[in-house]
Motif scaffolding. Structure first.
Motif, PDB file in Angstrom:
ATOM      1  N   ASP A 194      -3.820   7.322   5.685  1.00  0.00           N
ATOM      2  CA  ASP A 194      -4.355   6.516   6.838  1.00  0.00           C
ATOM      3  C   ASP A 194      -5.645   5.555   6.518  1.00  0.00           C
ATOM      4  OD1 ASP A 194      -2.404   7.304   8.525  1.00  0.00           O
ATOM      5  OD2 ASP A 194      -3.770   7.726  10.168  1.00  0.00           O
ATOM      6  N   ARG A 195      -6.585   6.223   5.804  1.00  0.00           N
ATOM      7  CA  ARG A 195      -7.524   5.123   5.448  1.00  0.00           C
ATOM      8  C   ARG A 195      -7.164   4.254   4.439  1.00  0.00           C
ATOM      9  NH1 ARG A 195     -12.607   7.372   6.624  1.00  0.00           N
ATOM     10  NH2 ARG A 195     -13.624   6.184   5.089  1.00  0.00           N
TER      11      ARG A 195
ATOM     12  N   ILE B  49       0.587  -1.005  -0.113  1.00  0.00           N
ATOM     13  CA  ILE B  49      -0.198   0.203   0.152  1.00  0.00           C
ATOM     14  C   ILE B  49       0.877   1.328  -0.154  1.00  0.00           C
ATOM     15  CG2 ILE B  49      -1.823   1.453   1.412  1.00  0.00           C
ATOM     16  CD1 ILE B  49      -2.681  -1.441   2.241  1.00  0.00           C
ATOM     17  N   LEU B  50       2.137   1.225   0.833  1.00  0.00           N
ATOM     18  CA  LEU B  50       2.885   2.310   0.775  1.00  0.00           C
ATOM     19  C   LEU B  50       3.565   2.589  -0.674  1.00  0.00           C
ATOM     20  CD1 LEU B  50       4.476   2.065   4.422  1.00  0.00           C
ATOM     21  CD2 LEU B  50       3.064   3.890   3.721  1.00  0.00           C
ATOM     22  N   GLU B  51       3.760   1.359  -1.109  1.00  0.00           N
ATOM     23  CA  GLU B  51       4.493   1.675  -2.510  1.00  0.00           C
ATOM     24  C   GLU B  51       3.514   2.121  -3.579  1.00  0.00           C
ATOM     25  OE1 GLU B  51       6.446  -1.260  -6.011  1.00  0.00           O
ATOM     26  OE2 GLU B  51       5.833  -1.996  -3.923  1.00  0.00           O
ATOM     27  N   THR B  52       2.273   1.895  -3.228  1.00  0.00           N
ATOM     28  CA  THR B  52       1.324   2.601  -4.270  1.00  0.00           C
ATOM     29  C   THR B  52       1.193   3.889  -3.903  1.00  0.00           C
ATOM     30  OG1 THR B  52       0.247   0.393  -4.669  1.00  0.00           O
ATOM     31  CG2 THR B  52      -0.992   2.250  -5.276  1.00  0.00           C
ATOM     32  N   LEU B  53       0.994   4.137  -2.654  1.00  0.00           N
ATOM     33  CA  LEU B  53       0.917   5.536  -2.440  1.00  0.00           C
ATOM     34  C   LEU B  53       1.975   6.597  -2.704  1.00  0.00           C
ATOM     35  CD1 LEU B  53      -0.491   5.200   1.300  1.00  0.00           C
ATOM     36  CD2 LEU B  53      -1.872   6.316  -0.502  1.00  0.00           C
ATOM     37  N   GLY B  54       3.401   5.971  -2.737  1.00  0.00           N
ATOM     38  CA  GLY B  54       4.305   6.383  -3.144  1.00  0.00           C
ATOM     39  C   GLY B  54       4.302   6.879  -4.714  1.00  0.00           C
ATOM     40  N   VAL B  55       3.842   5.944  -5.385  1.00  0.00           N
ATOM     41  CA  VAL B  55       3.839   6.159  -7.101  1.00  0.00           C
ATOM     42  C   VAL B  55       2.776   7.244  -7.099  1.00  0.00           C
ATOM     43  CG1 VAL B  55       2.886   4.898  -9.001  1.00  0.00           C
ATOM     44  CG2 VAL B  55       4.267   3.812  -7.481  1.00  0.00           C
ATOM     45  N   LEU B  56       1.874   7.243  -6.417  1.00  0.00           N
ATOM     46  CA  LEU B  56       0.758   8.435  -6.740  1.00  0.00           C
ATOM     47  C   LEU B  56       1.108   9.628  -5.923  1.00  0.00           C
ATOM     48  CD1 LEU B  56      -2.459   6.329  -5.639  1.00  0.00           C
ATOM     49  CD2 LEU B  56      -1.603   6.943  -8.002  1.00  0.00           C
ATOM     50  N   GLU B  57       2.297   9.877  -5.192  1.00  0.00           N
ATOM     51  CA  GLU B  57       3.028  10.861  -4.460  1.00  0.00           C
ATOM     52  C   GLU B  57       2.166  11.420  -3.671  1.00  0.00           C
ATOM     53  OE1 GLU B  57       4.307  13.667  -7.212  1.00  0.00           O
ATOM     54  OE2 GLU B  57       5.974  12.364  -8.048  1.00  0.00           O
ATOM     55  N   ALA B  58       1.355  10.580  -2.892  1.00  0.00           N
ATOM     56  CA  ALA B  58       0.304  10.871  -2.026  1.00  0.00           C
ATOM     57  C   ALA B  58       0.976  11.295  -0.702  1.00  0.00           C
ATOM     58  CB  ALA B  58      -0.470   9.773  -1.570  1.00  0.00           C
TER      59      ALA B  58
END
Length: 255
Positions: free
Chosen positions: A74-75, A54-63
């Motif tokens: 967090d959600r 999940i963190l990797e995907t968020l990183g790709v999205l630059e969230a």
């Protein structure tokens, strides 16, 4: 006078839930504890490497670069534990054990602080007690709590340990088992040191010292809470037989 029924909190780490076979193994452990006459609350981490994915995907999205996205981060992270809780509860139903998955807030875990770095403020254990009294196993998403604004906030790395110990403290204190990928607490990291020795018994202060020095078997916040509230702990491997009452590391008079 009837004998008092023991309540036990069992926390399952991500490795112990990493495959369907391991989820079934975890369910059999809970079922065996229930069959032995205990009331059991299960607390779960996200399966395997779910949080990292999940963190990797968020990183790709630059969230992670946007402060305004912290709520959404967090959600997203909380879904990993929610999935584990639902899967373990489903596996328990298959074994004939009534169970209900609960998000942290639904289980009464109240949190204070910022997204991604919240702390457990208190645990309102009324819903947990009601389910236990009906013979239902609550399966609680660790790593998360509900703030006063009703938002979900995560507790940081190791937060599922903290959730489990906080729930155990609110229920008695009740004993808490930490089911993980090592069979005990060791004096050194057994993955790096072939001569590392398992420690069969520790005081709360000794565990806290180990956690603060970098040992990763039990999160430091969880060790601190256990010491403050006198929560007996047992750290054991996920492959220990459910009938095995002796293996692992016992902390603070744990059973």
């Amino acid at each position: 006078m009837s004998a008092r029924v023991e309540t036990l909190v069992v926390k399952f780490g991500g490795t112990s839930l990493g495959t369907p076979a391991r989820i079934r193994r975890a369910a059999r452990r809970v079922a065996a504890l229930v069959a032995s006459g205990r009331r059991v609350v299960a607390v779960v981490s996200a399966m395997g490497h779910t949080t990292d994915q999940i963190l990797e995907t968020l990183g790709v999205l630059e969230a992670g670069r946007s402060a305004s996205a912290a709520r959404e981060v967090d959600r997203a992270l909380a879904t990993g534990e929610d999935l584990s809780a639902a899967l373990l509860a489903a596996a328990l139903h298959t074994l004939g054990v009534p169970a209900r998955s609960l998000r942290g807030g639904e289980a009464g875990v109240r949190a204070d602080g910022a997204f991604g770095a919240a702390r457990v403020a208190r645990v309102d254990a009324r819903r947990l007690r009601a389910l236990l009294a009906r013979g239902v196993v609550p399966v609680v998403s660790g790593f998360q709590g509900e703030r006063s604004d009703r938002e979900v906030a995560t507790l940081g790395r190791g937060g599922s340990d903290t959730s489990a110990v906080a729930i155990a403290a609110a229920l008695g204190p009740a004993p808490c088992h930490i089911v993980t990928d090592v069979d005990a607490v060791y004096d050194r990291d057994p993955r790096r040191h072939a001569d590392a020795r398992p420690l069969p018994r520790l005081s709360h202060d000794e565990l806290l010292d180990l956690a603060r020095s970098g040992a990763q078997v039990v999160a430091a916040d969880a060790a601190r809470l256990a010491a403050e509230h006198g929560v007996p702990l047992r750290v054991l491997g996920y492959d220990a037989a459910p009938s095995d009452e002796r293996s692992g590391t016992f902390v603070g008079g744990a059973r």
